[in-house]
Scaffold this motif. Structure first.
Motif, PDB file in Angstrom:
ATOM      1  N   GLY A 447       0.814  -1.215   0.000  1.00  0.00           N
ATOM      2  CA  GLY A 447       0.000   0.000   0.000  1.00  0.00           C
ATOM      3  C   GLY A 447       0.838   1.252   0.000  1.00  0.00           C
ATOM      4  N   ASP A 448       1.861   1.295   0.840  1.00  0.00           N
ATOM      5  CA  ASP A 448       2.748   2.450   0.886  1.00  0.00           C
ATOM      6  C   ASP A 448       3.368   2.701  -0.485  1.00  0.00           C
ATOM      7  OD1 ASP A 448       2.609   0.921   3.439  1.00  0.00           O
ATOM      8  OD2 ASP A 448       3.672   2.645   4.248  1.00  0.00           O
ATOM      9  N   ALA A 449       3.827   1.613  -1.120  1.00  0.00           N
ATOM     10  CA  ALA A 449       4.484   1.745  -2.417  1.00  0.00           C
ATOM     11  C   ALA A 449       3.516   2.225  -3.495  1.00  0.00           C
ATOM     12  CB  ALA A 449       5.108   0.412  -2.815  1.00  0.00           C
ATOM     13  N   ALA A 450       2.282   1.710  -3.464  1.00  0.00           N
ATOM     14  CA  ALA A 450       1.294   2.123  -4.461  1.00  0.00           C
ATOM     15  C   ALA A 450       0.973   3.600  -4.335  1.00  0.00           C
ATOM     16  CB  ALA A 450       0.024   1.290  -4.312  1.00  0.00           C
ATOM     17  N   ILE A 451       0.783   4.062  -3.118  1.00  0.00           N
ATOM     18  CA  ILE A 451       0.419   5.453  -2.870  1.00  0.00           C
ATOM     19  C   ILE A 451       1.534   6.406  -3.295  1.00  0.00           C
ATOM     20  CG2 ILE A 451       0.055   7.109  -0.973  1.00  0.00           C
ATOM     21  CD1 ILE A 451      -1.491   4.728   0.412  1.00  0.00           C
ATOM     22  N   PHE A 452       2.770   5.982  -3.136  1.00  0.00           N
ATOM     23  CA  PHE A 452       3.928   6.858  -3.348  1.00  0.00           C
ATOM     24  C   PHE A 452       4.582   6.666  -4.714  1.00  0.00           C
ATOM     25  CE2 PHE A 452       8.405   8.129  -2.431  1.00  0.00           C
ATOM     26  CZ  PHE A 452       8.166   9.409  -1.959  1.00  0.00           C
ATOM     27  N   ALA A 453       4.119   5.693  -5.512  1.00  0.00           N
ATOM     28  CA  ALA A 453       4.837   5.301  -6.729  1.00  0.00           C
ATOM     29  C   ALA A 453       5.026   6.455  -7.701  1.00  0.00           C
ATOM     30  CB  ALA A 453       4.106   4.143  -7.412  1.00  0.00           C
ATOM     31  N   LYS A 454       3.993   7.280  -7.904  1.00  0.00           N
ATOM     32  CA  LYS A 454       4.106   8.374  -8.868  1.00  0.00           C
ATOM     33  C   LYS A 454       5.083   9.438  -8.358  1.00  0.00           C
ATOM     34  CE  LYS A 454       2.292   9.995 -12.828  1.00  0.00           C
ATOM     35  NZ  LYS A 454       0.885  10.445 -12.869  1.00  0.00           N
ATOM     36  N   THR A 455       4.956   9.807  -7.092  1.00  0.00           N
ATOM     37  CA  THR A 455       5.893  10.767  -6.498  1.00  0.00           C
ATOM     38  C   THR A 455       7.327  10.273  -6.650  1.00  0.00           C
ATOM     39  OG1 THR A 455       4.244  11.426  -4.868  1.00  0.00           O
ATOM     40  CG2 THR A 455       6.526  11.990  -4.387  1.00  0.00           C
ATOM     41  N   ALA A 456       7.538   9.001  -6.314  1.00  0.00           N
ATOM     42  CA  ALA A 456       8.877   8.427  -6.382  1.00  0.00           C
ATOM     43  C   ALA A 456       9.453   8.556  -7.786  1.00  0.00           C
ATOM     44  CB  ALA A 456       8.835   6.960  -5.968  1.00  0.00           C
ATOM     45  N   SER A 457       8.604   8.360  -8.808  1.00  0.00           N
ATOM     46  CA  SER A 457       9.091   8.387 -10.185  1.00  0.00           C
ATOM     47  C   SER A 457       9.399   9.794 -10.664  1.00  0.00           C
ATOM     48  CB  SER A 457       8.060   7.743 -11.111  1.00  0.00           C
ATOM     49  OG  SER A 457       6.909   8.561 -11.255  1.00  0.00           O
ATOM     50  N   TYR A 458       8.834  10.819 -10.033  1.00  0.00           N
ATOM     51  CA  TYR A 458       9.215  12.197 -10.334  1.00  0.00           C
ATOM     52  C   TYR A 458      10.573  12.534  -9.711  1.00  0.00           C
ATOM     53  CZ  TYR A 458       4.639  13.600 -12.223  1.00  0.00           C
ATOM     54  OH  TYR A 458       3.520  13.721 -12.993  1.00  0.00           O
ATOM     55  N   ILE A 508       1.266   0.303  -9.522  1.00  0.00           N
ATOM     56  CA  ILE A 508       2.712   0.475  -9.677  1.00  0.00           C
ATOM     57  C   ILE A 508       3.146   0.287 -11.131  1.00  0.00           C
ATOM     58  CG2 ILE A 508       4.956  -0.543  -9.090  1.00  0.00           C
ATOM     59  CD1 ILE A 508       3.930  -0.832  -6.219  1.00  0.00           C
ATOM     60  N   PRO A 509       2.763  -0.797 -11.811  1.00  0.00           N
ATOM     61  CA  PRO A 509       3.151  -0.890 -13.232  1.00  0.00           C
ATOM     62  C   PRO A 509       2.604   0.262 -14.067  1.00  0.00           C
ATOM     63  CG  PRO A 509       2.409  -3.018 -12.417  1.00  0.00           C
ATOM     64  CD  PRO A 509       2.089  -2.023 -11.349  1.00  0.00           C
ATOM     65  N   TRP A 510       1.371   0.674 -13.789  1.00  0.00           N
ATOM     66  CA  TRP A 510       0.772   1.739 -14.592  1.00  0.00           C
ATOM     67  C   TRP A 510       1.490   3.069 -14.370  1.00  0.00           C
ATOM     68  CZ3 TRP A 510      -1.765   1.944 -18.819  1.00  0.00           C
ATOM     69  CH2 TRP A 510      -2.404   3.128 -19.211  1.00  0.00           C
ATOM     70  N   ALA A 511       1.830   3.380 -13.142  1.00  0.00           N
ATOM     71  CA  ALA A 511       2.527   4.636 -12.846  1.00  0.00           C
ATOM     72  C   ALA A 511       3.870   4.691 -13.549  1.00  0.00           C
ATOM     73  CB  ALA A 511       2.712   4.806 -11.340  1.00  0.00           C
ATOM     74  N   GLN A 512       4.591   3.573 -13.571  1.00  0.00           N
ATOM     75  CA  GLN A 512       5.900   3.555 -14.231  1.00  0.00           C
ATOM     76  C   GLN A 512       5.747   3.666 -15.750  1.00  0.00           C
ATOM     77  OE1 GLN A 512       8.550   3.880 -12.096  1.00  0.00           O
ATOM     78  NE2 GLN A 512       6.746   3.965 -10.778  1.00  0.00           N
ATOM     79  N   TYR A 513       4.703   3.040 -16.278  1.00  0.00           N
ATOM     80  CA  TYR A 513       4.466   3.180 -17.719  1.00  0.00           C
ATOM     81  C   TYR A 513       4.100   4.627 -18.067  1.00  0.00           C
ATOM     82  CZ  TYR A 513       2.271   3.093 -22.253  1.00  0.00           C
ATOM     83  OH  TYR A 513       1.959   3.390 -23.554  1.00  0.00           O
ATOM     84  N   GLU A 514       3.229   5.243 -17.276  1.00  0.00           N
ATOM     85  CA  GLU A 514       2.836   6.635 -17.535  1.00  0.00           C
ATOM     86  C   GLU A 514       4.045   7.558 -17.572  1.00  0.00           C
ATOM     87  OE1 GLU A 514      -1.488   7.944 -16.145  1.00  0.00           O
ATOM     88  OE2 GLU A 514      -0.214   7.364 -14.465  1.00  0.00           O
ATOM     89  N   ARG A 515       5.008   7.301 -16.731  1.00  0.00           N
ATOM     90  CA  ARG A 515       6.164   8.188 -16.647  1.00  0.00           C
ATOM     91  C   ARG A 515       7.197   7.932 -17.743  1.00  0.00           C
ATOM     92  NH1 ARG A 515       7.796  11.707 -15.723  1.00  0.00           N
ATOM     93  NH2 ARG A 515       9.367  11.687 -14.085  1.00  0.00           N
TER      94      ARG A 515
END
Length: 935
Positions: A447-458, A508-515
């Protein structure tokens, strides 16, 4: 124009990774880019050309070649460009590991498994003229390898934390340089318990030992080519020797004990029974490396005379010290995140010993840990009778990821907050995204990783890191019919299948693909993404509505402040609402993923399912008049974010969210789920100033409250430390989490104003507000840096400058606030116009000035003594007369007009209309302008 670099799968010169596919991208540096630019890619195996693309128009410099790779092979990659009569090229390389080829090495270890640390070693003889040498190695638990006592490679805690029953990672090291000296050499592998064998997990409380096995062992092959081009292979086998290590005990929670006087008797080395591992894979995860260095900031003395070293930054890492101790002398170092009552506080570590001890051999050298890590800012040292500050330093330790994003403002507290977010990320991205780095947990909470995945990728290039973690989630799903665990690897974990946490499988996969627009992570995880939604659907079929996720045990809005839970662990937003909303969200992601991968049947199936979920959701959670069954900040934000609100009632729900925030004193009450969504939803739906106010609150609860209390990372709880500086002793309190640091995603997208639409397109929509004079920052788009800054040029707020650097292969649609047009070098543009790659300085005069003034969110006490102002706004406030009655103002002056508007309707006064609100804010702004002009 010149090449800056070429990346292979988001890395430079990757060696020995698991190459399921290739994503090759070039980065250019130029002031302008020719319109006739063409590109071509060539790949060589030695001198043999094995891939060549056609010349094609260079919309970007990305290639996805389809190539069958060979094991243990270095490929030379050449990217060529041409424009007009000019030609440009750059070369790089990548090298495969063992791929699917068989290994000849044998697993070896001691006959007796009682030792917590061992050394495996063998003398080898090297000939003259070694042309190429490679080491392929793994271990159970964690290992380091040495040639003549010189460490090989710069990674630590290998082979990382995996479900060892399923797979472990094989690392590749280039030994060519090390093998240039001919003659006799000693190759050594040291091993400690690590995640494989040491105490880990939270079931039972504090974890247990031997989770994946009870024997330390290693497997290694050294391949080298001599001057005659003959290949030689050295393997781990029965000819190796074994002895106890001077690292007598180590553990992720335990810490480490080193005794440099420990006797090293010979142990009987044996070929170990093949461990229960299905797959031995080339490495997936980026290596864990030593990073930033910190010196002692201050030496503190406790009331009992003990010394505590303050390094000024909470982090994950190691303390190094110079051994100037006499032979046989023992020292001990304890680690903690804060001080309480003048001493080191360690109760929040729970059962984690988190201590480093050392017994000296009297030899001067630097001492460090090997098979553990610590989460700390402070270190209490015992046994050092005399020392200098230069005898100690700290190195951060985290997975190797390029830092690609940054935000800077004119407010130092905000800058510190964003820095804290990054340090929360760095501290917890140690091979897997952990929840905390200090206590007896340190697990890959989904859950922590999912919530933060987009921020992390920025902030950092997290593609490889999250691709591996997504694989880890998929591994666990394959063992549990699609159910996602609460943490991965799911060590002893039988719990799982909960909304948001489980939705890490899709988010998580979707956020990384979006970025990145690299579909490899979607291809890797598509089956797992579908299986998660299918698992929810099967659970839902057991309830009264298969299109809603109802009546299930959930974690809800974890650690929210609007709690009615007797354990005070989750908020009052209904679990069914959150679970059903994320059921819909994941279903949408799977449908879109299927479309990208060309799977039309699956795309249509999950699209229809998503539509059915949305229809059922609206029937279940909304009245016919558009009222949501809950008025929590999280519930309203979730529905708005995922567009689950009936379209005709969106404005009403936004208004309800604003009212709810007002009733909470213009402060947030959200937990893990709602916090990530709240500010983006407000800004998206026209309440950017309210979002900024929530963001800039400095009292409890708020992000800047943590900064005010001296935080250097993000806390687990809003109230981790109280106003008096006392830690909340509730059995679960980390000062180094990252979940609520997800606010930095809003910082990039809505405050700075960079919103990525695709690989080639961004929306530039800066959230210019007089609460800041300037904001600047950058992040990677299409692999290269996009830089944006905005500045209010004068105190009157009537002139704005926006600077923009758009990288090659990207176009930017520019939408500036408070204007319909803007200019670049006297050329006029309309809002919404698109700019191509290049550097731009935009200037415009806003239609209404950006000045910092009072608003309807300001408390009455901020202006109720300003008679001239009161006279201007009173005519728009239907209940001002009531407020002016004797004693009433004293009772209500801490409230804002928007709060009072909602409350006063209960005693018969009409609410403020949108026109009233507009007029009041205009009056506030006009009053401020008049005062500025008088100055």
């Amino acid at each position: 124009m010149k090449f800056k670099k070429i990346e292979i799968n988001h890395m430079e010169n990757p060696l020995g990774y698991k190459f399921d596919s290739l994503f090759i991208s070039g980065i250019l540096e130029a002031s302008c880019y020719p319109s006739d630019l063409q590109k071509m890619l060539l790949i060589y195996d030695h001198q043999e050309l094995v891939f060549q693309s056609d010349w094609e128009k260079a919309d970007d410099l990305v290639f996805e070649p389809d190539l069958v790779l060979q094991p243990r092979t270095r490929y030379r990659v050449q990217m060529q460009l041409k424009y007009g009569e000019k030609h440009l090229e750059k070369e790089t390389w990548f090298e495969t590991g063992v791929l699917d080829s068989a290994t000849r090495a044998k697993w070896i270890g001691p006959e007796n498994n009682d030792w917590h640390g061992i050394e495996l070693f063998k003398s080898i003889h090297l000939p003259h003229g070694v042309k190429k040498a490679r080491l392929y190695i793994t271990g159970l638990g964690v290992y380091e390898c040495f040639l003549d006592d010189e460490k090989i490679g710069d990674e630590y805690l290998a082979p990382g934390f995996t479900n060892y029953h399923y797979y472990t990672q094989l690392a590749t090291h280039d030994l060519t340089t090390a093998f240039q000296q001919a003659g006799k050499h000693t190759f050594k592998i040291i091993l400690g318990d690590g995640w494989y064998r040491g105490k880990i997990g939270i079931t039972p409380h504090g974890g247990s030992e031997n989770s994946y096995g009870d024997a330390l062992m290693a497997l290694a092959e050294i391949h080298y080519v001599d001057k005659n081009d003959e290949t030689h292979v050295l393997i781990t086998d029965e000819t190796w020797q074994c002895r106890p290590s001077k690292i007598t005990h180590s553990g992720i929670y335990y810490g480490e004990d080193i005794n440099d006087l420990a006797g090293q008797c010979d142990l009987v080395p044996v070929i170990q029974k093949k461990p229960e591992i299905k797959y031995l894979l080339d490495r997936l995860s980026p290596p864990v490396k030593l990073q930033e260095r910190f010196e002692i900031k201050e030496v503190l003395t406790t009331t009992t005379g003990e010394k505590i070293l303050d390094f000024g930054q909470n982090l994950s890492g190691w303390l190094f010290f110079a051994n100037r101790l006499p032979r046989g002398h023992k020292v001990s170092i304890e680690f903690g995140e804060l001080l309480q009552d003048g001493d080191l506080y360690t109760q929040n570590l729970r059962s984690a010993r988190a201590t480093f001890t050392y017994i000296s051999d009297g030899m001067e050298k630097w001492i460090r840990p090997h098979f553990t890590y610590f989460g700390f800012r402070y270190a209490k040292i015992t046994g050092f009778e005399s020392f200098s500050k230069e005898d100690f330093f700290v190195r951060a330790l985290y997975s190797d990821m390029q830092e690609i994003g940054h935000i800077e403002t004119d407010r130092q507290d905000v800058n510190r907050l964003f820095k804290n977010v990054k340090w929360g990320q760095k501290s917890n991205f140690v091979d897997i995204p952990t929840d905390c780095p200090q206590r007896d947990e340190r697990l890959g909470w989904t859950g922590d990783a999912a919530i933060f995945a987009k921020t992390a990728s920025y902030n950092m290039d997290t593609y490889s890191f999250f691709k591996r973690f997504a694989f880890e989630i998929a591994v666990e799903q394959s063992l549990h019919e699609g159910r996602v665990p609460l943490y991965a690897p799911a060590i002893h974990g039988t719990d799982g299948g909960k909304a948001v946490w489980g939705d890490a499988a899709t988010i998580i996969p979707w956020a990384q693909y979006e970025r990145t627009n690299d579909p490899a992570i979607l291809k890797q995880n598509f089956g797992a993404m579908m299986s998660w939604v299918d698992w929810i659907h099967e659970q839902a079929k057991q309830t009264r509505n298969e299109f809603l996720w109802l009546d299930s045990d959930q974690l809800g809005d974890w650690l929210a402040l609007d709690t009615e839970d007797i354990m005070r662990l989750k908020g009052r937003t209904p679990d069914d609402l959150i679970a059903s909303a994320y059921y819909y969200h994941s279903c949408q992601i799977v449908s879109k993923t299927a479309g990208i991968l060309g799977k039309k049947r699956e795309q249509d199936y999950y699209k229809i399912l998503a539509d059915q979920i949305k229809e059922a959701f609206q029937e279940e959670f909304f009245t016919k008049n558009g009222r949501l069954i809950t008025d929590t900040q999280t519930g309203l934000a979730v529905c708005l974010k995922f567009q689950l609100v009936p379209e005709e009632h969106t404005e009403k729900v936004v208004k309800k969210l604003v009212e709810r925030i007002a009733r909470n004193g213009n402060h947030l009450t959200t937990g893990f789920v709602g916090t990530a969504l709240l500010l983006p939803v407000l800004s998206q739906y026209g309440e950017h100033e309210l979002a900024c106010q929530l963001f800039l609150n400095t009292d409890y609860p708020s992000w800047l409250y943590q900064v005010e209390k001296g935080a250097t990372t993000i806390w687990e709880r809003w109230d981790s430390v109280d106003a008096q500086g006392k830690i909340a002793e509730n059995g679960m309190n980390s000062l180094n989490h990252y979940s609520t640091g997800s606010v930095m995603e809003w910082g990039y997208e809505y405050l700075l104003g960079i919103r990525q639409k695709s690989r080639h397109e961004v929306l530039i929509a800066p959230g210019i507000t007089p609460r800041f004079q300037h904001v600047s920052g950058y992040t990677a788009i299409n692999g290269d840096r996009l830089t944006l800054s905005w500045k209010i040029m004068n105190p009157f707020g009537n002139k704005v400058q926006v600077e923009l650097l758009i990288p090659f292969g990207v176009t930017a649609q520019v939408d500036l606030p408070n204007t319909h047009s803007w200019s670049i070098h006297n050329e006029r543009f309309s809002n919404g116009d698109t700019l191509s790659a290049g550097r731009y300085v935009i200037e415009y005069e806003p239609e209404t000035p950006f000045i910092s003034s009072l608003t309807i969110y300001s408390p009455l006490l901020a202006f109720n003594q300003k008679q001239e102002l009161v006279k201007k706004i009173a005519e728009y406030v239907p209940f001002w007369g009531f407020l002016s009655a004797p004693n009433n103002m004293a009772n209500f002056e801490k409230y804002s007009l928007i709060q009072l508007s909602n409350e006063m309707k209960g005693i018969g006064f009409p609410e403020l209309t949108q026109e009233d609100i507009h007029n009041i804010n205009a009056a506030f702004k006009q009053y401020t302008l008049e005062n500025l002009e008088r100055k």
